[in-house]
Scaffold this motif. Structure first.
Motif, PDB file in Angstrom:
ATOM      1  N   CYS A 169      44.394  58.451   0.495  1.00  0.00           N
ATOM      2  CA  CYS A 169      42.940  58.334   0.662  1.00  0.00           C
ATOM      3  C   CYS A 169      42.218  58.453  -0.679  1.00  0.00           C
ATOM      4  O   CYS A 169      41.252  57.712  -0.955  1.00  0.00           O
ATOM      5  N   GLU A 174      43.275  61.141   8.470  1.00  0.00           N
ATOM      6  CA  GLU A 174      42.741  60.136   7.566  1.00  0.00           C
ATOM      7  C   GLU A 174      41.216  60.188   7.532  1.00  0.00           C
ATOM      8  O   GLU A 174      40.593  60.126   6.456  1.00  0.00           O
ATOM      9  N   LEU A 196      39.211  61.064   4.154  1.00  0.00           N
ATOM     10  CA  LEU A 196      38.515  59.913   3.580  1.00  0.00           C
ATOM     11  C   LEU A 196      37.000  60.056   3.695  1.00  0.00           C
ATOM     12  O   LEU A 196      36.258  59.780   2.730  1.00  0.00           O
ATOM     13  N   SER A 208      46.568  62.345   2.103  1.00  0.00           N
ATOM     14  CA  SER A 208      45.413  62.653   1.248  1.00  0.00           C
ATOM     15  C   SER A 208      45.500  61.920  -0.080  1.00  0.00           C
ATOM     16  O   SER A 208      44.490  61.423  -0.601  1.00  0.00           O
ATOM     17  N   LEU A 263      34.948  51.656   3.641  1.00  0.00           N
ATOM     18  CA  LEU A 263      36.173  52.449   3.712  1.00  0.00           C
ATOM     19  C   LEU A 263      36.120  53.482   4.837  1.00  0.00           C
ATOM     20  O   LEU A 263      37.119  53.748   5.498  1.00  0.00           O
ATOM     21  N   ILE A 264      34.944  54.075   5.030  1.00  0.00           N
ATOM     22  CA  ILE A 264      34.866  55.154   6.031  1.00  0.00           C
ATOM     23  C   ILE A 264      34.502  54.633   7.424  1.00  0.00           C
ATOM     24  O   ILE A 264      34.661  55.369   8.404  1.00  0.00           O
ATOM     25  N   TYR A 302      32.405  51.737  -0.443  1.00  0.00           N
ATOM     26  CA  TYR A 302      32.666  53.094   0.044  1.00  0.00           C
ATOM     27  C   TYR A 302      32.376  53.189   1.553  1.00  0.00           C
ATOM     28  O   TYR A 302      33.147  53.764   2.331  1.00  0.00           O
ATOM     29  N   GLN A 315      42.363  55.337  -2.588  1.00  0.00           N
ATOM     30  CA  GLN A 315      41.476  54.284  -2.083  1.00  0.00           C
ATOM     31  C   GLN A 315      40.086  54.374  -2.703  1.00  0.00           C
ATOM     32  O   GLN A 315      39.373  53.360  -2.820  1.00  0.00           O
ATOM     33  N   LEU A 316      39.688  55.594  -3.082  1.00  0.00           N
ATOM     34  CA  LEU A 316      38.349  55.762  -3.672  1.00  0.00           C
ATOM     35  C   LEU A 316      38.236  55.085  -5.031  1.00  0.00           C
ATOM     36  O   LEU A 316      37.121  54.881  -5.544  1.00  0.00           O
ATOM     37  N   ARG A 376      50.515  55.924   1.905  1.00  0.00           N
ATOM     38  CA  ARG A 376      50.073  55.820   3.303  1.00  0.00           C
ATOM     39  C   ARG A 376      51.283  55.590   4.222  1.00  0.00           C
ATOM     40  O   ARG A 376      51.378  56.198   5.287  1.00  0.00           O
ATOM     41  N   THR A 420      34.742  60.540   0.393  1.00  0.00           N
ATOM     42  CA  THR A 420      33.923  59.350   0.159  1.00  0.00           C
ATOM     43  C   THR A 420      32.443  59.699   0.131  1.00  0.00           C
ATOM     44  O   THR A 420      31.681  59.215  -0.737  1.00  0.00           O
TER      45      THR A 420
END
Length: 627
Positions: free
Chosen positions: A29, A140, A144, A26, A286-287, A283, A32-33, A74, A148
């Motif tokens: 993740c 994940e 995420l 988490s 990413l997802i 974004y 990453q945002l 990660r 996101t």
């Protein structure tokens, strides 16, 4: 004990370690945002021509720091979760092997070795992949996608986010439609692999028979058929998997299309900035990876369900032979008196009983010999004594105890059995002879080998007792394997010794030497000898003859000969066979014809005439009618 699940039970047990792995993932993740936000701010400054070299360096350092943090957390989360998966894999294999050890011989009679190997390797590997990549991807995606989408709504534009996400629920519908198909195809694929594994195992085990009967071409045809079937099952699975992946990618592409078109319109209208547009698409990118992975997870989960069902069907199989409720743990050393009372036994799949109303008493320290035709129930009786199968209650007693009252470890630990198949493990001769939980000294191993008349053979090998044997002891001759099996039983110094036709592969001279060496061992032990040769059983204190599962005759060697029954017939036939071996019939008729001519010439000289009737072959072999 019934098991409802393997994976879920393990995850419940390891919930805190899994939560720690989830927390590490988490953090990765959430970090990453930060990347879309940094890129959005950078783009806005660039569009407004306010970007300085110092700003560019700062944003670059931020991106580098975030990338390092994402990679670190990660990797830590992945390593932690993968470690849990490997631990589960090890546990399943240990449980599977332990459970197989508890199951009775009847279970393995109905199973193919290749199927069992497939369960232990292929099915367990599928479970590992589900708990490894499957759970990682699910965690994940869960984190995420949730954070996101919330960020996209709050930081960019809610309506753009909603419209972009509209096609994604189609993935759930797609997964539902492919669910049963992929699960069934995965099961079919695993069965095909099992069939192919069984074919290879049987071919390797029977390679000498295949070559002896020149069946290489036929076996190759059988394997090609099984291999082609396995390929076809894999193709079906790959087609379904590929179709599912392609449709999933198309749905994801549709979301990107909506994002680019509507996002571009909103930028032109001034509703969102160019930086926000770049951030929004970052974004979304990413997802999209986790969303596509969810499709793969569905396939993995379906394969895992199929494999889990196959493993559960084994683990839920109850062993037929276990310590009885009435077992007495305080029973220690057995003396060896055997009583069998009104024993009638059916194999589970048989219509007729294999043993009928057997009544026997074998006093401690005496010997019992069992003879009879093939299929008369000799080995069945021995299997019941060591409880490879369960005899009926109140029929088999040792030292006055019902055999069900004796713990299995005590019973089998004090019975030394030499089975018919002479199975040896692919390890050293020493390990095969000392195959027992108790450690044995060098002298004990050598003494057992001497009693079994195999010591001199072993001494001729360069590595002596450290000689490594091939698969099933194939590097030894049949007689040597049999004698090593005898040594393995003798070294235990058991209370009861059982020889199940264990002298059939040795010559009569070696047989006499083995029996002579066993006399000292058998004096104070109860001994049961199953044999076809009269020479190996005639010295027993009592002999029983089984016929169609029932005792047809009993007595000593001399008493049974006087009965002139089945035992006497077997004895006389063996005597004739031995005589035939000593006086073999010539392979062609040249010697006989020459002998007939010589005898005829002698008759002419003595009587002055030729014999009216030529001598028969038996007369010639025995030197004439009276010779």
């Amino acid at each position: 004990m019934k098991r409802k699940a393997i994976i879920l039970d393990y995850m419940r047990e390891k919930r805190w370690p899994y939560l720690l792995g989830f927390a590490l993932l988490s953090i990765s993740c959430l970090m990453q945002l930060l990347i879309p936000d940094i890129l959005g701010r950078f783009t806005d400054l660039l569009e407004q021509s306010r970007l300085t070299l110092e700003d560019a360096g700062t944003y670059a350092l931020w991106l580098l720091a975030v990338a390092v943090g994402v990679a670190l957390f990660r990797s830590m989360g992945r390593i932690y979760l993968y470690r849990l998966s490997r631990m589960l894999e090890m546990r399943i294999r240990n449980n599977l092997f332990s459970h197989w050890e508890k199951l009775s011989a009847q279970y393995f009679n109905n199973q193919r070795i290749g199927d069992l190997m497939s369960h232990a390797i292929s099915d367990v590997s599928v479970i590992r992949e589900v708990t490894m990549n499957g759970i990682f991807n699910i965690m994940e995606a869960l984190v995420l996608i949730t954070f996101t989408v919330v960020t996209m709504v709050s930081a960019v534009n809610g309506w753009l986010t909603l419209l972009t996400m509209l096609p994604l629920p189609l993935l759930s519908i797609l997964a539902y439609r492919f669910n049963k198909r992929i699960q069934q195809q995965s099961s079919d694929m695993q069965i095909a692999v099992s069939n192919m594994t069984s074919r290879v195992q049987e071919f390797i085990a029977g390679i000498r028979v295949v070559k002896a009967f020149v069946q290489e071409k036929a076996e190759r045809k059988h394997f090609t058929r099984d291999n082609q079937y396995a390929v076809e099952m894999n193709r079906r699975f790959v087609r379904s998997n590929s179709l599912f992946g392609a449709l999933s990618t198309g749905i994801v592409g549709l979301s990107f299309l909506i994002s680019v078109v509507l996002g571009g319109v909103l930028v032109l209208n001034g509703t969102i900035t160019l930086g926000e547009f770049v951030a929004f698409n970052t974004y979304l990118s990413l997802i999209m990876g986790p969303i596509e992975n969810l499709g793969k997870v569905v396939n993995q989960v379906q394969r895992g369900i199929a494999s889990e069902k196959r493993l559960l069907s084994i683990l839920e199989t109850e062993p037929e032979v276990v310590d009885d409720i009435a077992a007495k743990p305080d029973i220690g050393q057995l003396e060896g008196r055997i009583d069998i009372r009104n024993l009638t036994f059916h194999y589970p799949e048989a219509k007729e009983p294999s043993l009928k109303n057997i009544n026997l008493t074998v006093p401690r320290g005496t010997s019992l010999a069992i003879v009879g035709r093939v299929g008369s129930g000799k080995s069945t009786l021995v299997h019941l004594l060591v409880r490879l199968y369960n005899p009926p209650q109140g029929t088999v007693f040792i030292d006055g105890h019902d055999i069900h009252e004796i713990p299995l470890r005590t019973l089998r630990g004090q019975i030394g059995i030499v089975p018919q198949d002479q199975f040896l493990f692919s390890t050293t001769i020493r390990d095969n002879i000392s195959f027992d939980p108790n450690p044995y000294t060098e002298n004990e191993v050598e003494d057992a080998a001497k009693l079994a008349q195999v010591y001199e053979n072993i001494a001729e090998f360069p590595n002596r007792f450290d000689t490594a044997l091939g698969e099933r002891g194939i590097s030894l001759s049949g007689g040597q394997r049999q004698r090593v099996s005898i040594a393995r039983a003798l070294i235990k110094k058991p209370s009861i010794l059982i020889f199940d036709d264990s002298l059939s592969a040795v010559d009569t001279i070696t047989e006499d030497l083995i029996l002579e060496g066993l006399n000292s061992v058998m004096n104070d032990r109860t001994t049961i000898i199953i044999g076809h040769r009269i020479s190996s059983v005639k010295s027993a204190d009592q002999i029983v003859v089984l016929e169609e599962g029932a005792i047809a005759e009993r007595g000593t060697h001399e008493e049974l000969l006087q009965l002139q029954g089945l035992y006497a017939d077997l004895y006389h036939k063996q005597m004739l066979d031995e005589e035939a071996e000593r006086f073999p019939e010539p392979s062609d008729g040249s010697e006989i014809r020459a002998a007939e001519r010589d005898i005829a010439a002698a008759g002419e000289q003595l009587a002055g005439t030729k014999p009216a009737v030529p001598l028969s072959r038996p007369q010639v072999l025995r030197g004439g009618a009276n010779g």
